[in-house]
Write a protein that holds these residues in place. Sequence first.
Motif, PDB file in Angstrom:
ATOM      1  N   PRO A  33     -17.122   2.271 129.883  1.00 27.81           N
ATOM      2  CA  PRO A  33     -18.478   2.803 130.039  1.00 27.81           C
ATOM      3  C   PRO A  33     -19.194   3.019 128.709  1.00 27.81           C
ATOM      4  CG  PRO A  33     -17.008   3.923 131.543  1.00 27.81           C
ATOM      5  CD  PRO A  33     -16.132   3.079 130.645  1.00 27.81           C
ATOM      6  N   LEU A  34     -18.417   3.254 127.657  1.00 25.47           N
ATOM      7  CA  LEU A  34     -19.020   3.445 126.337  1.00 25.47           C
ATOM      8  C   LEU A  34     -19.589   2.138 125.785  1.00 25.47           C
ATOM      9  CD1 LEU A  34     -19.451   5.584 124.070  1.00 25.47           C
ATOM     10  CD2 LEU A  34     -17.279   4.813 123.088  1.00 25.47           C
ATOM     11  N   VAL A  35     -18.939   1.017 126.104  1.00 26.37           N
ATOM     12  CA  VAL A  35     -19.387  -0.277 125.580  1.00 26.37           C
ATOM     13  C   VAL A  35     -20.137  -1.102 126.627  1.00 26.37           C
ATOM     14  CG1 VAL A  35     -17.514  -0.362 123.904  1.00 26.37           C
ATOM     15  CG2 VAL A  35     -17.196  -1.419 126.141  1.00 26.37           C
ATOM     16  N   SER A  36     -20.170  -0.600 127.857  1.00 27.93           N
ATOM     17  CA  SER A  36     -20.851  -1.332 128.928  1.00 27.93           C
ATOM     18  C   SER A  36     -22.296  -1.697 128.579  1.00 27.93           C
ATOM     19  CB  SER A  36     -20.807  -0.506 130.221  1.00 27.93           C
ATOM     20  OG  SER A  36     -21.605  -1.075 131.227  1.00 27.93           O
ATOM     21  N   PRO A  37     -23.104  -0.770 128.012  1.00 29.13           N
ATOM     22  CA  PRO A  37     -24.475  -1.145 127.652  1.00 29.13           C
ATOM     23  C   PRO A  37     -24.545  -2.231 126.575  1.00 29.13           C
ATOM     24  CG  PRO A  37     -24.241   1.238 127.761  1.00 29.13           C
ATOM     25  CD  PRO A  37     -22.859   0.667 127.809  1.00 29.13           C
TER      26      PRO A  37
ATOM     27  N   GLY B 214     -17.688 -10.836 127.530  1.00 35.52           N
ATOM     28  CA  GLY B 214     -17.703  -9.759 128.513  1.00 35.52           C
ATOM     29  C   GLY B 214     -16.312  -9.334 128.934  1.00 35.52           C
ATOM     30  N   LEU B 215     -15.440 -10.305 129.151  1.00 37.39           N
ATOM     31  CA  LEU B 215     -14.073  -9.982 129.581  1.00 37.39           C
ATOM     32  C   LEU B 215     -13.305  -9.252 128.490  1.00 37.39           C
ATOM     33  CD1 LEU B 215     -13.167 -13.272 131.485  1.00 37.39           C
ATOM     34  CD2 LEU B 215     -13.530 -11.002 132.473  1.00 37.39           C
ATOM     35  N   ALA B 216     -13.565  -9.606 127.232  1.00 39.90           N
ATOM     36  CA  ALA B 216     -12.900  -8.915 126.131  1.00 39.90           C
ATOM     37  C   ALA B 216     -13.348  -7.462 126.065  1.00 39.90           C
ATOM     38  CB  ALA B 216     -13.187  -9.626 124.814  1.00 39.90           C
ATOM     39  N   LEU B 217     -14.639  -7.235 126.236  1.00 33.30           N
ATOM     40  CA  LEU B 217     -15.140  -5.862 126.240  1.00 33.30           C
ATOM     41  C   LEU B 217     -14.584  -5.066 127.417  1.00 33.30           C
ATOM     42  CD1 LEU B 217     -18.897  -6.398 125.257  1.00 33.30           C
ATOM     43  CD2 LEU B 217     -17.110  -5.338 123.875  1.00 33.30           C
ATOM     44  N   ALA B 218     -14.384  -5.747 128.545  1.00 37.05           N
ATOM     45  CA  ALA B 218     -13.867  -5.068 129.733  1.00 37.05           C
ATOM     46  C   ALA B 218     -12.438  -4.565 129.531  1.00 37.05           C
ATOM     47  CB  ALA B 218     -13.922  -6.004 130.932  1.00 37.05           C
ATOM     48  N   LYS B 219     -11.734  -5.139 128.545  1.00 34.88           N
ATOM     49  CA  LYS B 219     -10.348  -4.729 128.276  1.00 34.88           C
ATOM     50  C   LYS B 219     -10.267  -3.356 127.621  1.00 34.88           C
ATOM     51  CE  LYS B 219      -8.243  -8.285 129.969  1.00 34.88           C
ATOM     52  NZ  LYS B 219      -7.376  -8.134 131.154  1.00 34.88           N
ATOM     53  N   THR B 220     -11.404  -2.769 127.317  1.00 34.43           N
ATOM     54  CA  THR B 220     -11.378  -1.436 126.706  1.00 34.43           C
ATOM     55  C   THR B 220     -10.984  -0.357 127.704  1.00 34.43           C
ATOM     56  OG1 THR B 220     -13.759  -1.282 127.121  1.00 34.43           O
ATOM     57  CG2 THR B 220     -13.070  -2.004 124.929  1.00 34.43           C
ATOM     58  N   GLY B 221     -10.852  -0.716 128.987  1.00 31.38           N
ATOM     59  CA  GLY B 221     -10.343   0.227 129.991  1.00 31.38           C
ATOM     60  C   GLY B 221     -11.250   1.417 130.204  1.00 31.38           C
ATOM     61  N   ASP B 222     -10.676   2.626 130.065  1.00 36.41           N
ATOM     62  CA  ASP B 222     -11.436   3.845 130.318  1.00 36.41           C
ATOM     63  C   ASP B 222     -12.612   4.008 129.360  1.00 36.41           C
ATOM     64  OD1 ASP B 222      -9.778   4.486 132.387  1.00 36.41           O
ATOM     65  OD2 ASP B 222      -8.504   5.837 131.214  1.00 36.41           O
ATOM     66  N   LEU B 223     -12.556   3.313 128.228  1.00 39.06           N
ATOM     67  CA  LEU B 223     -13.670   3.380 127.274  1.00 39.06           C
ATOM     68  C   LEU B 223     -14.771   2.378 127.605  1.00 39.06           C
ATOM     69  CD1 LEU B 223     -11.816   3.752 123.843  1.00 39.06           C
ATOM     70  CD2 LEU B 223     -13.082   5.506 125.089  1.00 39.06           C
TER      71      LEU B 223
ATOM     72  N   THR C  56     -14.373   3.630 137.874  1.00 38.47           N
ATOM     73  CA  THR C  56     -15.652   4.235 137.479  1.00 38.47           C
ATOM     74  C   THR C  56     -16.734   3.819 138.464  1.00 38.47           C
ATOM     75  OG1 THR C  56     -15.055   4.267 135.132  1.00 38.47           O
ATOM     76  CG2 THR C  56     -17.385   4.337 135.641  1.00 38.47           C
ATOM     77  N   ASN C  57     -17.731   4.661 138.646  1.00 35.29           N
ATOM     78  CA  ASN C  57     -18.864   4.352 139.502  1.00 35.29           C
ATOM     79  C   ASN C  57     -19.530   3.046 139.034  1.00 35.29           C
ATOM     80  OD1 ASN C  57     -21.483   4.239 140.701  1.00 35.29           O
ATOM     81  ND2 ASN C  57     -21.389   6.438 141.082  1.00 35.29           N
ATOM     82  N   SER C  58     -19.417   2.003 139.854  1.00 31.07           N
ATOM     83  CA  SER C  58     -19.919   0.687 139.455  1.00 31.07           C
ATOM     84  C   SER C  58     -21.437   0.653 139.302  1.00 31.07           C
ATOM     85  CB  SER C  58     -19.483  -0.374 140.476  1.00 31.07           C
ATOM     86  OG  SER C  58     -18.088  -0.518 140.489  1.00 31.07           O
ATOM     87  N   THR C  59     -22.130   1.463 140.075  1.00 28.30           N
ATOM     88  CA  THR C  59     -23.589   1.474 139.988  1.00 28.30           C
ATOM     89  C   THR C  59     -24.047   2.006 138.634  1.00 28.30           C
ATOM     90  OG1 THR C  59     -23.670   1.879 142.366  1.00 28.30           O
ATOM     91  CG2 THR C  59     -25.708   2.186 141.156  1.00 28.30           C
ATOM     92  N   ILE C  60     -23.294   2.949 138.066  1.00 30.60           N
ATOM     93  CA  ILE C  60     -23.612   3.465 136.734  1.00 30.60           C
ATOM     94  C   ILE C  60     -23.497   2.353 135.701  1.00 30.60           C
ATOM     95  CG2 ILE C  60     -22.794   4.989 134.883  1.00 30.60           C
ATOM     96  CD1 ILE C  60     -22.094   7.040 136.978  1.00 30.60           C
ATOM     97  N   LEU C  61     -22.464   1.526 135.828  1.00 29.80           N
ATOM     98  CA  LEU C  61     -22.267   0.427 134.886  1.00 29.80           C
ATOM     99  C   LEU C  61     -23.351  -0.641 135.059  1.00 29.80           C
ATOM    100  CD1 LEU C  61     -18.381   0.005 134.952  1.00 29.80           C
ATOM    101  CD2 LEU C  61     -19.806   1.429 133.463  1.00 29.80           C
ATOM    102  N   LEU C  62     -23.752  -0.892 136.283  1.00 27.41           N
ATOM    103  CA  LEU C  62     -24.827  -1.847 136.535  1.00 27.41           C
ATOM    104  C   LEU C  62     -26.141  -1.335 135.925  1.00 27.41           C
ATOM    105  CD1 LEU C  62     -25.314  -4.554 137.938  1.00 27.41           C
ATOM    106  CD2 LEU C  62     -25.811  -3.307 140.043  1.00 27.41           C
TER     107      LEU C  62
END
Length: 541
Positions: free
Chosen positions: A437-441, A426-435, A474-480
């Motif tokens: 939201p694209l990998v959040s799902p 999860g932390l590695a995916l979070a390093k994508t920064g502005d991208l 980014t809107n955290s609720t969207i990511l949740l």
Amino acid sequence: MWLQQYDPFGNEILSALVAVLPIVFFFLALTMFKMKGILAALLTLCFSFLVSVLFFDMPFAKAFSASVLGIFNGLWPIGYIVIMAVWLYKIAVKTGKFTVIRASIAGISPDQRLQLLLIGFCFNAFLEGAAGFGVPIAICAALLVELGFRPLKAAALCLIANASSGAFGAIGIPVIVGAQMGNIEAIELSRTLAFTLPMISFTIPFLLIFILDGLKGIKETLPALFLVSGIYTGVQLFTILVLGPELANILAALASLAGLALFLRKWQPKNTYRENSSPEGSETKKYSLKEIVKAWSPFYILTAVVTVWSLPAFKALFDEGGLLFKTTILVKAPFLHQQVLKAPPIAPAETALDAILKLDFVSATGTAILIAVMLTGMFSSTITLKQGLNSLRETTKELWIPVMTISFVMGFASIANLAGLSSTIGLALAKTGDLFPLVSPILGWLGVFITGSVVSNNALFGHLQVVTGTQIGTNSTILLAANTAGGVMAKIISPQSIAIATAAVKATGQESTLFKMTLKYSVVLLAIICLWTFLLSKLLL
């Protein structure tokens, strides 16, 4: 005390690649190597154990305890629920109720495409909302086989149909847990999901008919498809916006089921589609309304009992100081409970993790199903107690391999969570920064693939999604919501779901075949969620 390590190699990408190895192995074992599910799950558990101990420095005793805890969590409550659900199905068969049910559905329409909408979509969603945890897959797949569907195709269709309802299963528990992880109200997360899930729900019936009979099938059943998709999506959207997640599946499923049944009294497609002309699918005997109502009674009873089990007043009986509090036994895992610390940014501060096996003998969903079985047997004059117990023995004999498969996967999930493997990914995916939201799902998708549960996935990654959203603006609720929606798309291929589905249609050992049948649909739906989430993150800051 042992502190989880999220970057043992000093390189977050390399650490994540090592952490994901057991998942990659499991994919390859089921697809390329075509292993049976139980063997693939056992080897993945062993592999994850070695990765945790050798590369993430998890103490041997803690890793072993985590494995055992996960296996027992697979047996209870999941194995218990699955066995009880299939036993209820067998009781319905032995009492002759399924013969009447099959005829009543065939009486609505002999067309298997419409039977798929009635059972595989509407009734599946209803059972998901009432019980969840594999119950809809087990019962609906078995019912479709009774109606003449090919076993593995019936299982695959029910798994794919579950994508429309998985987020609101078991009276909305996945959304409620996700909201708790994000420290928001359940209705807020529910309303955010309204941007995404109704869109998926509307398309699923079309996808099911396309898989069964291609574009020709969609064209010939178009009025029924628009009716089912429109009613289901409209009621689901209204419910999650106004009432919250608890009744999103139940109300939408009942409305669409009733609407389609009434519509088909006046309309039928010009051509009748059937995969074969088996006796099961060509039942022509007519039954009275009283006989049909009585035949469906196991599911009325199941719904009523599960609803009672879900009521806050009933749940309060099992809280500390409640009348039935002592019926729940909490077993603390040795060397593990409160001895593993998760650290920021996975948690706000260093936090000791609980590792408890909860033996909720009365409050478990499996017990609610058991009571439904007992009541069904009591009100049926065509089955004796001895025959009922023999059915339980048959069920247990048939399901021990799928249940152990689930247990080994849960053992792997337990290690992945407690050793920090999931958090490292999860932390590695979070390093994508502005991208991100694209990998959040994808994070949610991996979470459900590992744990088999949208609830567990939200508990695992919900906080991380919120923290990352805050960090990148980014809107955290969207990511949740993306974590929840992406996770639902993994229910189609999660090893637990696959094992339950193959067991229900008596195809144990063919897990790899079913996995390959559903994988592409899971990936395509996930890709849609990813792109849509990225767009939403730009529009709803």
